[in-house]
Enzyme design. Structure first.
Site, PDB file in Angstrom:
ATOM      1  N   ARG A   1      -9.511   8.095  -1.274  1.00 47.26           N
ATOM      2  CA  ARG A   1     -10.490   8.539  -0.277  1.00 47.26           C
ATOM      3  C   ARG A   1     -11.359   9.665  -0.818  1.00 47.26           C
ATOM      4  O   ARG A   1     -10.918  10.442  -1.662  1.00 47.26           O
ATOM      5  CB  ARG A   1      -9.762   9.039   0.976  1.00 47.26           C
TER       6      ARG A   1
ATOM      7  N   GLU B   1     -10.888  -9.590   2.705  1.00 46.11           N
ATOM      8  CA  GLU B   1      -9.699  -9.144   3.431  1.00 46.11           C
ATOM      9  C   GLU B   1     -10.087  -8.960   4.885  1.00 46.11           C
ATOM     10  O   GLU B   1     -10.951  -8.147   5.222  1.00 46.11           O
ATOM     11  CB  GLU B   1      -9.163  -7.822   2.845  1.00 46.11           C
TER      12      GLU B   1
ATOM     13  N   THR C   1      -8.431   3.683   8.274  1.00 37.37           N
ATOM     14  CA  THR C   1      -9.653   2.877   8.227  1.00 37.37           C
ATOM     15  C   THR C   1      -9.883   2.152   9.551  1.00 37.37           C
ATOM     16  O   THR C   1      -9.108   1.282   9.931  1.00 37.37           O
ATOM     17  CB  THR C   1      -9.559   1.835   7.080  1.00 37.37           C
TER      18      THR C   1
ATOM     19  N   HIS D   1      -4.026  -4.419   7.549  1.00 39.48           N
ATOM     20  CA  HIS D   1      -4.136  -3.315   8.509  1.00 39.48           C
ATOM     21  C   HIS D   1      -3.297  -3.544   9.777  1.00 39.48           C
ATOM     22  O   HIS D   1      -3.498  -4.514  10.486  1.00 39.48           O
ATOM     23  CB  HIS D   1      -5.579  -3.013   8.942  1.00 39.48           C
ATOM     24  N   GLY D   2      -2.367  -2.632   9.975  1.00 37.38           N
ATOM     25  CA  GLY D   2      -1.550  -2.648  11.189  1.00 37.38           C
ATOM     26  C   GLY D   2      -0.492  -3.743  11.205  1.00 37.38           C
ATOM     27  O   GLY D   2       0.131  -3.998  12.240  1.00 37.38           O
TER      28      GLY D   2
ATOM     29  N   ASP E   1      -0.132   4.485  -0.199  1.00 36.84           N
ATOM     30  CA  ASP E   1      -0.853   5.732   0.136  1.00 36.84           C
ATOM     31  C   ASP E   1       0.064   6.771   0.790  1.00 36.84           C
ATOM     32  O   ASP E   1      -0.051   7.971   0.533  1.00 36.84           O
ATOM     33  CB  ASP E   1      -1.989   5.448   1.132  1.00 36.84           C
ATOM     34  N   HIS E   2       0.952   6.305   1.680  1.00 34.94           N
ATOM     35  CA  HIS E   2       1.730   7.277   2.462  1.00 34.94           C
ATOM     36  C   HIS E   2       2.842   7.954   1.668  1.00 34.94           C
ATOM     37  O   HIS E   2       3.375   8.975   2.107  1.00 34.94           O
ATOM     38  CB  HIS E   2       2.238   6.641   3.753  1.00 34.94           C
TER      39      HIS E   2
ATOM     40  N   GLY F   1       1.080  -1.401   4.359  1.00 37.75           N
ATOM     41  CA  GLY F   1       1.500  -0.073   3.930  1.00 37.75           C
ATOM     42  C   GLY F   1       2.362   0.660   4.936  1.00 37.75           C
ATOM     43  O   GLY F   1       3.565   0.842   4.734  1.00 37.75           O
ATOM     44  N   HIS F   2       1.738   1.053   6.049  1.00 38.51           N
ATOM     45  CA  HIS F   2       2.395   1.979   6.983  1.00 38.51           C
ATOM     46  C   HIS F   2       3.772   1.499   7.437  1.00 38.51           C
ATOM     47  O   HIS F   2       4.735   2.272   7.441  1.00 38.51           O
ATOM     48  CB  HIS F   2       1.481   2.206   8.185  1.00 38.51           C
TER      49      HIS F   2
ATOM     50  N   HIS G   1      -5.702   3.626  -1.781  1.00 38.27           N
ATOM     51  CA  HIS G   1      -7.046   3.972  -1.307  1.00 38.27           C
ATOM     52  C   HIS G   1      -7.363   5.378  -1.800  1.00 38.27           C
ATOM     53  O   HIS G   1      -6.715   6.338  -1.383  1.00 38.27           O
ATOM     54  CB  HIS G   1      -7.045   3.904   0.234  1.00 38.27           C
TER      55      HIS G   1
ATOM     56  N   ASN H   1       0.852  -1.187   0.000  1.00 39.59           N
ATOM     57  CA  ASN H   1       0.000   0.000   0.000  1.00 39.59           C
ATOM     58  C   ASN H   1       0.891   1.242   0.000  1.00 39.59           C
ATOM     59  O   ASN H   1       1.691   1.445   0.922  1.00 39.59           O
ATOM     60  CB  ASN H   1      -0.905  -0.035   1.243  1.00 39.59           C
TER      61      ASN H   1
ATOM     62  N   ARG I   1      -7.178  12.833   0.604  1.00 40.06           N
ATOM     63  CA  ARG I   1      -6.094  13.307   1.490  1.00 40.06           C
ATOM     64  C   ARG I   1      -4.722  12.802   1.052  1.00 40.06           C
ATOM     65  O   ARG I   1      -3.715  13.378   1.412  1.00 40.06           O
ATOM     66  CB  ARG I   1      -6.367  12.921   2.944  1.00 40.06           C
TER      67      ARG I   1
ATOM     68  N   GLU J   1      -8.673   0.357  -3.097  1.00 37.38           N
ATOM     69  CA  GLU J   1      -9.546   0.376  -1.913  1.00 37.38           C
ATOM     70  C   GLU J   1     -10.467   1.571  -2.061  1.00 37.38           C
ATOM     71  O   GLU J   1     -10.014   2.674  -2.381  1.00 37.38           O
ATOM     72  CB  GLU J   1      -8.718   0.551  -0.633  1.00 37.38           C
TER      73      GLU J   1
ATOM     74  N   ARG K   1       3.040  19.040   0.763  1.00 34.96           N
ATOM     75  CA  ARG K   1       3.480  20.255   0.054  1.00 34.96           C
ATOM     76  C   ARG K   1       2.662  20.506  -1.215  1.00 34.96           C
ATOM     77  O   ARG K   1       2.975  21.423  -1.966  1.00 34.96           O
ATOM     78  CB  ARG K   1       4.960  20.109  -0.337  1.00 34.96           C
TER      79      ARG K   1
HETATM   80  N1  PXP Z   1      -5.863  -3.075   3.762  1.00 36.59           N
HETATM   81  C1  PXP Z   1      -6.858  -2.165   3.817  1.00 36.59           C
HETATM   82  C2  PXP Z   1      -8.201  -2.568   3.304  1.00 36.59           C
HETATM   83  C3  PXP Z   1      -6.641  -0.874   4.325  1.00 36.59           C
HETATM   84  O1  PXP Z   1      -7.647   0.013   4.361  1.00 36.59           O
HETATM   85  C4  PXP Z   1      -5.332  -0.532   4.750  1.00 36.59           C
HETATM   86  C5  PXP Z   1      -5.075   0.849   5.251  1.00 36.59           C
HETATM   87  O2  PXP Z   1      -5.258   1.760   4.223  1.00 36.59           O
HETATM   88  C6  PXP Z   1      -4.327  -1.491   4.642  1.00 36.59           C
HETATM   89  C7  PXP Z   1      -4.617  -2.768   4.172  1.00 36.59           C
HETATM   90  C8  PXP Z   1      -2.902  -1.201   5.022  1.00 36.59           C
HETATM   91  O3  PXP Z   1      -2.836  -0.958   6.392  1.00 36.59           O
HETATM   92  P1  PXP Z   1      -1.443  -0.471   7.014  1.00 36.59           P
HETATM   93  O4  PXP Z   1      -1.104   0.837   6.356  1.00 36.59           O
HETATM   94  O5  PXP Z   1      -1.745  -0.347   8.463  1.00 36.59           O
HETATM   95  O6  PXP Z   1      -0.427  -1.517   6.693  1.00 36.59           O
END
Ligand code: PXP
Length: 234
Positions: A45, A147, A101, A187-188, A9-10, A209-210, A43, A7, A49, A70, A18
């Site tokens: 959104r 998922e 999320t 997630h997490g 996104d970040h 992702g994170h 994702h 992921n 964001r 997503e 910026r």
């Molecule tokens: N899967 C889904 C469906 C999510 O919404 C997210 C967070 O955007 C992730 C995976 C990834 O989560 P994380 O960034 O905590 O690894």
């Protein structure tokens, strides 16, 4: 083989700080793919964001593995998915005020919208809690994958509670598999808690992702400072 969806996104979160042109998510996707990612996850959104529509369009043209979008299960997002046609659509709950999320999606009222996406020829995954009734509904509604939201597992600190949650996740995964859907988790998930999930021996794909982007910041920081120092002194 267990699949890894990265992921990104970040990467876009940093760019949006910026509102500029770097770092470029398309470049992040290419690096992730070159290092073994089986899928790129983003994702889009409602509040835009991080990932922008432009990112989705460019990634749909440049990702060589699979693009997993997503999205909230809204008419606006369904129209976007219909026009861009990512490989996979993962339906997630979305609240404007949340940082990330929170919790899984309640799909009870989304039968028609899920059907619309399936009829478009998209692979549909739903992001839900390890809840057996919700998994049965996902199967009934024609989803291709589920998922499992691993956020609760990731936040637990007490060993006995972790064991109970892992058991709950395992039972959920078994039902997903028995129903013939793909077993996904996300997630997490980080470098410390992933092993116990892998050891369940049933999860086919992780979306992470994170923790990956966080680690990338530090694995690259030393070289980035050294390059700037060289430029200043040349
Ligand atoms: N899967 C889904 C469906 C999510 O919404 C997210 C967070 O955007 C992730 C995976 C990834 O989560 P994380 O960034 O905590 O690894």
């Amino acid at each position: 083989m267990t699949y890894l969806g990265v992921n990104i996104d970040h990467v876009a979160t940093i760019r949006q700080a910026r509102m500029g042109i770097e770092p470029e998510p398309v470049y992040a996707a290419q690096i992730a793919e070159q290092h073994g990612a089986n899928q790129i996850t983003i994702h889009l959104r409602e509040d835009r964001r991080h990932i922008q529509l432009r990112d989705l369009k460019l990634l749909s043209e440049t990702v060589q593995t699979k693009l997993n979008l997503e999205m909230a299960c809204t008419p606006e997002m369904i129209a976007i998915a219909a026009s861009v046609k990512p490989d996979i659509v993962t339906l997630v709950p979305e609240k404007r005020e949340e940082v990330t999320t929170e919790g899984g999606l309640n799909i009870v009222h989304f039968r028609d919208r899920i059907k619309e996406l399936v009829d478009l020829g998209l692979e549909v995954s739903v992001f839900i809690e390890p809840d057996l009734e919700m998994i049965k509904l996902a199967d009934k509604f024609g989803c291709h994958a589920v998922e499992i939201h691993t956020g609760r597992y990731a936040n637990l600190k007490v060993a006995s509670e972790i064991t109970v949650e892992l058991e709950r996740i395992f039972k959920a995964c078994k039902l997903i598999k028995t129903a013939g859907m793909r077993v996904v988790a996300g997630h997490g998930i980080n470098y410390h808690n992933v092993a116990d999930l892998v050891n369940l021996g049933i999860i086919e794909e992780f979306n992470i992702g994170h923790s990956i982007i966080s680690r990338a910041v530090f694995s690259g920081l030393g070289g980035a400072v050294a390059t700037m120092k060289r430029l200043i002194n040349s």
